[in-house]
Write a protein that holds these residues in place. Structure first.
Motif, PDB file in Angstrom:
ATOM      1  N   VAL A  93      10.061 -34.444  53.509  1.00 14.63           N
ATOM      2  CA  VAL A  93      10.972 -34.313  54.642  1.00 14.63           C
ATOM      3  C   VAL A  93      12.391 -34.232  54.105  1.00 14.63           C
ATOM      4  N   ILE A  94      13.066 -33.146  54.431  1.00 10.49           N
ATOM      5  CA  ILE A  94      14.447 -32.909  54.024  1.00 10.49           C
ATOM      6  C   ILE A  94      15.349 -33.180  55.216  1.00 10.49           C
ATOM      7  N   ARG A 122      13.732 -33.293  45.199  1.00  5.28           N
ATOM      8  CA  ARG A 122      15.084 -33.707  45.620  1.00  5.28           C
ATOM      9  C   ARG A 122      16.084 -32.574  45.436  1.00  5.28           C
ATOM     10  N   ALA A 123      15.906 -31.820  44.371  1.00  2.00           N
ATOM     11  CA  ALA A 123      16.832 -30.713  44.112  1.00  2.00           C
ATOM     12  C   ALA A 123      16.652 -29.603  45.139  1.00  2.00           C
ATOM     13  N   ILE A 124      15.407 -29.390  45.599  1.00  2.00           N
ATOM     14  CA  ILE A 124      15.173 -28.407  46.658  1.00  2.00           C
ATOM     15  C   ILE A 124      15.931 -28.817  47.919  1.00  2.00           C
ATOM     16  N   ALA A 125      15.862 -30.107  48.267  1.00  2.00           N
ATOM     17  CA  ALA A 125      16.577 -30.611  49.442  1.00  2.00           C
ATOM     18  C   ALA A 125      18.083 -30.423  49.287  1.00  2.00           C
ATOM     19  N   ARG A 126      18.600 -30.793  48.133  1.00  2.00           N
ATOM     20  CA  ARG A 126      20.038 -30.650  47.864  1.00  2.00           C
ATOM     21  C   ARG A 126      20.476 -29.198  47.938  1.00  2.00           C
ATOM     22  N   ASP A 127      19.708 -28.310  47.309  1.00  2.00           N
ATOM     23  CA  ASP A 127      20.100 -26.904  47.244  1.00  2.00           C
ATOM     24  C   ASP A 127      19.978 -26.219  48.597  1.00  2.00           C
ATOM     25  N   GLY A 136      25.424 -24.970  53.849  1.00  2.00           N
ATOM     26  CA  GLY A 136      26.783 -25.473  54.037  1.00  2.00           C
ATOM     27  C   GLY A 136      26.868 -26.774  54.804  1.00  2.00           C
ATOM     28  N   VAL A 137      25.756 -27.544  54.836  1.00  2.00           N
ATOM     29  CA  VAL A 137      25.763 -28.790  55.611  1.00  2.00           C
ATOM     30  C   VAL A 137      25.337 -30.010  54.787  1.00  2.00           C
ATOM     31  N   GLY A 138      24.923 -29.785  53.566  1.00  2.00           N
ATOM     32  CA  GLY A 138      24.410 -30.877  52.752  1.00  2.00           C
ATOM     33  C   GLY A 138      22.977 -31.220  53.121  1.00  2.00           C
ATOM     34  N   GLY A 139      22.259 -31.776  52.155  1.00  2.00           N
ATOM     35  CA  GLY A 139      20.873 -32.151  52.413  1.00  2.00           C
ATOM     36  C   GLY A 139      20.385 -33.148  51.391  1.00  2.00           C
ATOM     37  N   HIS A 140      19.416 -33.946  51.786  1.00  2.00           N
ATOM     38  CA  HIS A 140      18.799 -34.897  50.863  1.00  2.00           C
ATOM     39  C   HIS A 140      17.377 -35.180  51.308  1.00  2.00           C
TER      40      HIS A 140
END
Length: 304
Positions: A75-76, A187-192, A198-202
């Motif tokens: 879940v991102i 985690r990198a997929i979520a970040r990228d 343009g909204v950020g993700g984690h």
């Protein structure tokens, strides 16, 4: 329960949240009555799901499991970036309502599609990758700024399972299924994805559901696992990982004694699993000019 202290095999464990992979290994050592337990592929404390554990001489098989492709459900959360690219870190930036309003399912699917195939991925700064002999996450916790080099990974597919506002409507949660090569950071997929939109993700949830031919529905929880009952024999595991060849009694004895054995079959670039007439794994071999060369041998299993 009788502990299989001298038996060899593989255990498939469903790791719970909070525990580290090392915690799971430590508990399994106690349950199995042996110090010789290892795992193929770490899961972060946040994550749950499949851990493949080797017991006694079957730890030698883990080398061939680590590099297999993997499948995850994750879940991102879109709308915020964190220091660790997951929910265990501190939030460092949140998106405006206007920016979030511009995020729709089509953009999410396109952003994930751009990350599939053979790609260059920059691992999270809190990964276990060593930088000048020290783990990256240890450097970050020590106050250093760490930016790791991108590395090549293969992400076969990222399927969106659901996309909906999170419990806090300022954010959006995207559930995905990822099939990828070893070394891929979810985690990198979520970040990228968050960066691309343009909204950020984690990452807020992660579950590993498959490693190569091994699936989560075969795994046991730590509460229910019984090594004596659930240990999967080395020959059974080898049959799922490699082409197998059954030797006669004389060939089996020769191979166990370190002799080369002639086999009437084509040469192989990869391992063959050599099985004796009793169905036990003798070792992994490769064929050159019709003759075996031992890659790794396994002692005959004994029951304590």
């Amino acid at each position: 329960m009788t502990s299989p202290s001298s038996r060899s095999g593989i255990l498939l464990i469903d790791k719970p949240p909070v525990l580290t992979s090392h915690d799971v290994v430590a508990r399994t050592r106690r349950l199995a009555g042996t110090r010789k337990v290892g795992h193929a592929g770490t899961l972060d404390p946040l994550a749950t799901g499949l851990l493949v554990l080797g017991v006694n001489s079957s730890t030698r098989l883990l080398t061939y499991v680590v590099g297999l492709d993997k499948e995850y459900e994750a879940v991102i959360r879109l709308g915020a970036s964190t220091t660790t690219d997951d929910s265990e870190g501190e939030v460092i930036e949140t998106a405006s309502a206007a920016a979030m309003d511009s995020v729709d399912d089509a953009r999410i699917v396109a952003g994930l599609a751009a990350q599939t195939g053979e790609v260059r991925q920059r691992p999270s700064s809190v990964s276990a990758i060593k930088v000048d002999g020290k783990r990256a996450y240890a450097r970050v916790r020590g106050g250093e700024t760490v930016v790791l080099d991108a590395r090549s990974v293969t992400i076969s597919s990222i399927d969106v399972l659901a996309s909906e506002p999170s419990a806090d409507p300022a954010f959006r949660d995207v559930s995905v299924r990822v099939v990828c090569s070893s070394g891929t950071y979810i985690r990198a997929i979520a970040r990228d994805l968050g960066d691309a939109l343009g909204v950020g993700g984690h990452l807020v949830a992660l579950r590993r559901t498959r490693i190569g031919p091994f699936r989560i529905d075969e795994a046991h929880t730590l509460e229910e696992v019984e090594p004596e009952r659930d240990l999967v024999a080395p020959a059974t595991i080898a049959d799922r990982l490699f082409t197998t060849v059954t030797l006669d009694a004389e060939q089996a004895a020769d191979l166990r004694n370190g002799k080369r054995v002639a086999l009437d079959r084509p040469d192989t670039a990869g391992p063959l699993a050599a099985i004796d007439p009793e169905g036990l794994l003798i070792g992994l071999v490769e064929l050159s000019n019709g003759t075996t060369r031992v890659l790794v041998n396994f002692p005959t299993d004994t029951v304590s």
